[in-house]
Design an enzyme around this catalytic site. Structure first.
Site, PDB file in Angstrom:
ATOM      1  N   GLU A   1      17.536   0.217   6.742  1.00  0.00           N
ATOM      2  CA  GLU A   1      17.140   0.490   5.364  1.00  0.00           C
ATOM      3  C   GLU A   1      17.651   1.867   4.983  1.00  0.00           C
ATOM      4  OE1 GLU A   1      12.932   0.409   4.263  1.00  0.00           O
ATOM      5  OE2 GLU A   1      13.566   0.405   2.164  1.00  0.00           O
TER       6      GLU A   1
ATOM      7  N   CYS B   1      11.566  -1.737   1.196  1.00  0.00           N
ATOM      8  CA  CYS B   1      11.143  -1.519  -0.191  1.00  0.00           C
ATOM      9  C   CYS B   1      12.330  -1.230  -1.097  1.00  0.00           C
ATOM     10  CB  CYS B   1      10.154  -0.367  -0.259  1.00  0.00           C
ATOM     11  SG  CYS B   1       8.576  -0.797   0.468  1.00  0.00           S
TER      12      CYS B   1
ATOM     13  N   ASN C   1      10.759  -8.878  -0.151  1.00  0.00           N
ATOM     14  CA  ASN C   1      10.277  -7.989   0.898  1.00  0.00           C
ATOM     15  C   ASN C   1       8.840  -7.590   0.617  1.00  0.00           C
ATOM     16  OD1 ASN C   1      10.675  -5.909   3.156  1.00  0.00           O
ATOM     17  ND2 ASN C   1       9.970  -4.641   1.456  1.00  0.00           N
ATOM     18  N   GLU C   2       7.935  -8.032   1.456  1.00  0.00           N
ATOM     19  CA  GLU C   2       6.521  -7.625   1.355  1.00  0.00           C
ATOM     20  C   GLU C   2       5.967  -7.817  -0.050  1.00  0.00           C
ATOM     21  OE1 GLU C   2       5.828  -3.636   2.673  1.00  0.00           O
ATOM     22  OE2 GLU C   2       6.408  -4.050   4.736  1.00  0.00           O
TER      23      GLU C   2
HETATM   24  O1  AHR Z   1      10.167   0.583   7.030  1.00  0.00           O
HETATM   25  C1  AHR Z   1       9.679   1.358   5.990  1.00  0.00           C
HETATM   26  C2  AHR Z   1       9.030   0.526   4.902  1.00  0.00           C
HETATM   27  O2  AHR Z   1       7.898  -0.119   5.409  1.00  0.00           O
HETATM   28  C3  AHR Z   1       9.853  -0.595   4.359  1.00  0.00           C
HETATM   29  O3  AHR Z   1      10.672  -0.184   3.350  1.00  0.00           O
HETATM   30  C4  AHR Z   1       8.843  -1.544   3.838  1.00  0.00           C
HETATM   31  O4  AHR Z   1       9.302  -2.875   3.876  1.00  0.00           O
HETATM   32  C5  AHR Z   1       7.633  -1.302   4.689  1.00  0.00           C
HETATM   33  O5  AHR Z   1       6.509  -1.140   3.941  1.00  0.00           O
END
Ligand code: AHR
Length: 676
Positions: free
Chosen positions: A69, A273, A403-404
């Protein structure tokens, strides 16, 4: 054992009288050798473990990978090898309070020269790259007027290495202007120098190669115009020629090499995120990240800085290919992060979805990505891949959607539309859905219900928990429904970089291997962090401009990545408790090797018992790799010796006892005897 042997010998005399002497001798010999092996090993368990039959099963061949990321300066100022910070003058206060197009740049007027600089945006290099600098040279004197960029906390140079410089210039007023390009050292001395002369009133790219005269960890790039006039400057770039696998617009050799050394089976990118973004306008749009770098649409990074997207989807795919990892791109589910505008708990703007009338175009973007990756070079999007230098497909087989994301109706409606379109057009692609940000709770439960209902192939679980949670939860996947979606443990970490944390993760990873028939993919998170620029701790690999600092957690990932298999065997190691003493056994059909991983998260020596009777044709020699030390050690902390894996060799018998050092992770690996 002796009593058993004596009794058996007596029986043999009765069963095979003197005329069957030879048979009697043969059987006696066999018993003695077997008994010796057991006695030599000192094992009382070895006799009994045959009653606990070893069960074997096929496990995922893509099990352990990495999650990249762009957080903690992982891309710009990190893996992406660009040495100039804010190269296109696109930094803005929206990225970070106080930032502007001049951030990381210094206006310089050495000697008696004078002039001025300003930012303009009419007739830019490209509409996606609107800002550029106008440099007016009123009095060049001898030294000239110009700009200086110190990169990300200093530009690192290696003596004798070459650096590729490029810049876009448009002559706005005056005659041709000689421009000197220098790399200056920490001490201000000129380390390398070259010259260009402007010769166009249209945007033109100028390139030059600079050779560093000395090693320096904190150099600067200096651009000095030496005649009266006005020029516009943009897209100022300096790359080491020596990028990973010498790819153009490439990656930092040391960081990419450290990731490659994990031998990850897949790379998930570009987040996290970062994917769903801070507000709908900040969602990651893959199409903005391909093509010539000066034409890519940059944007704010949700983690409080800027994304140049110089490291874009083409470069991610190429990196995957370079290291033999499956690409796992994740695209937004057409909703932004529920924490947009600050956490939803404290009144942020929250999750929003694209208007339904925009979904047709959005779904097309998702389908186009699959064509970009897999389509023939004469398809619309395959042609763009070919134009970037890669006519052959990247063979994408996974795609993540979301994602989440909060399991709202807004999310579900959009996810469903995207997923069903992907399956309709590309039935062979495995969709990875999302089930929230914790190992249980409402989002998790609802996410699984929805994923099952939608027959999503794989669901992405995330959890950052205390180390002891990882010890306690090694049976988590034993009972998962094998007929439903598979699991991607997309983000996990035990909230620390001590050896103790790393061992708890290792113990848990043996349970992931044990459940490698239901867990398809797993990746520690986050992967990278630039020291001094972290928004998240802990991470797997730290770095600065000149060095890479692998954590102990990294070595655990590396040991699993380098010792993976595709068939799991139970009951090969006994004397475990599936919590602080854990183990797994796999074979790898590619090499034929047998691999045991055994973890001791206790402060005392612990003996386990190994029975290899199920395996034929193994070499006696085994390679032993051990990671151990004091539990609170963190690598790369001043005054502490780093903990790294230590490799030795031993000879083993079919059954033996093995003493695990306190706080240790041991790998034993046997090769097959070569066939004569
Ligand atoms: O890994 C850091 C963050 O943790 C990521 O962006 C997110 O998916 C999670 O909340």
């Amino acid at each position: 054992m002796n009593i058993i042997c004596k009794t058996v010998f007596k029986k043999l005399h009765i069963m095979f009288p003197i005329q069957f002497k030879n048979i009697r001798i043969l059987i006696s010999l066999f018993i003695l050798v077997t008994a010796n092996t057991v006695l030599n090993s000192g094992s009382i368990y070895a006799q009994s473990i045959h009653s606990e039959k070893s069960v074997q099963k096929r496990i995922s061949t893509d099990l352990f990978g990495v999650f990249f990321e762009d957080i903690n300066y992982a891309a710009d100022g990190g893996l992406y090898a660009e040495l100039v910070q804010n190269r296109s003058f696109e930094y803005s206060p929206a990225d970070h309070t106080g930032w502007n197009p001049f951030t990381a740049w210094e206006y310089i007027t050495p000697g008696y020269a004078y002039g001025n600089i300003s930012v303009a945006s009419n007739q830019p290099v490209h509409e996606n790259n609107p800002h550029y600098v106008v440099l007016t040279i009123e009095e060049p004197a001898k030294e000239g007027v110009g700009l200086k960029n110190a990169g990300f906390n200093g530009i690192p140079l290696i003596s004798g290495d070459t650096y590729l410089f490029s810049i876009y210039i448009r002559q706005l007023a005056g005659a041709a202007i000689p421009v000197t390009i220098q790399l200056t050292g920490r001490d201000g001395k000129v380390n390398a120098e070259t010259k260009i002369v402007t010769d166009s009133d249209q945007w033109k790219k100028y390139t030059a190669v600079l050779k560093a005269g000395a090693t320096d960890d904190s150099a600067s790039l200096v651009i000095i115009a030496k005649a009266k006039g006005v020029i516009a400057l943009d897209e100022v770039s300096l790359f080491p020629q020596n990028t990973y696998k010498n790819e153009p617009n490439g990656l930092r050799n040391d960081i990419a090499g450290t990731i490659a050394a994990i031998k990850p089976r897949f790379i998930r990118f570009p987040g996290g995120c970062l994917v769903h973004g801070d507000g709908l306008g900040n969602m990651y749009r893959w199409k903005n990240t391909i093509g010539p770098v000066e034409q890519r649409l940059q944007q704010k990074n949700i983690w409080g800085y800027h994304q140049s997207v110089g490291l874009g989807f083409f470069e991610y795919f190429r990196f995957c290919e370079d290291i033999g990892a499956e690409p796992l791109p994740v695209l937004p589910a057409a909703v932004c992060c529920q924490n947009s505008g600050g956490s939803w708990r404290i009144g942020g703007t929250g999750q929003h979805g694209l208007a339904l009338q925009e979904m047709g175009d959005y779904i097309q973007d998702v389908l186009d990505l699959i064509e970009y990756a897999n389509g023939p070079a004469n398809s619309v999007w395959g042609a763009k891949r070919a134009a970037a230098g890669h006519p052959l497909p990247f063979n994408l087989k996974y795609i993540g959607i979301g994602n989440e994301d909060q399991q709202s109706d807004t999310f579900r409606e959009r996810f469903k539309l995207i997923q069903e379109a992907v399956k309709q057009h590309y039935p062979a692609i495995n969709v990875v859905g999302t089930v929230g940000w914790s190992p249980d709770g409402t989002e998790f439960t609802q996410g699984w219900q929805f994923g099952k209902q939608q027959k999503v192939e794989i669901l992405d679980e995330h959890y950052y928990m205390n180390p002891d949670w990882f010890l306690r939860n090694q049976h988590r996947y034993d009972q998962y429904d094998r007929s439903g979606p598979k699991v991607y443990i997309g983000e996990y970490a035990s909230r620390g970089n001590t050896l103790y944390n790393a061992l708890c993760e290792a113990a848990y990873m043996t349970s992931i291997e044990k459940n490698g028939d239901i867990v398809q993919l797993a990746s520690y998170a986050p992967l990278l962090a630039r020291k001094g620029n972290t928004q998240w701790n802990p991470n797997l690999i730290y770095f600065d401009q000149t060095n890479v600092y692998p954590t102990i957690n990294y070595y655990v990932q590396q040991l699993f990545g380098n010792n993976s298999g595709n068939r799991y065997y139970s009951h090969i190691v006994t004397g475990l408790n599936d919590s602080s003493i854990a183990a797994s056994c796999v074979t790898d059909s590619l090499t034929g090797d047998l691999i045991l991983k055994i973890v001791n998260v206790e402060d005392t020596l612990h003996m386990v018992h190994v029975n290899l009777a199920a395996f034929r044709n193994l070499e006696k020699n085994a390679v032993v790799t051990v990671l151990s030390g004091r539990p609170q050690t963190i690598n790369n902390v001043t005054g502490v010796t780093n903990i790294v894996p230590v490799v030795t060799a031993i000879q083993t018998t079919k059954t033996f006892d093995w003493n695990l050092p306190p706080y240790s992770f041991t790998i034993l690996r046997w090769k097959q005897k070569s066939k004569q």
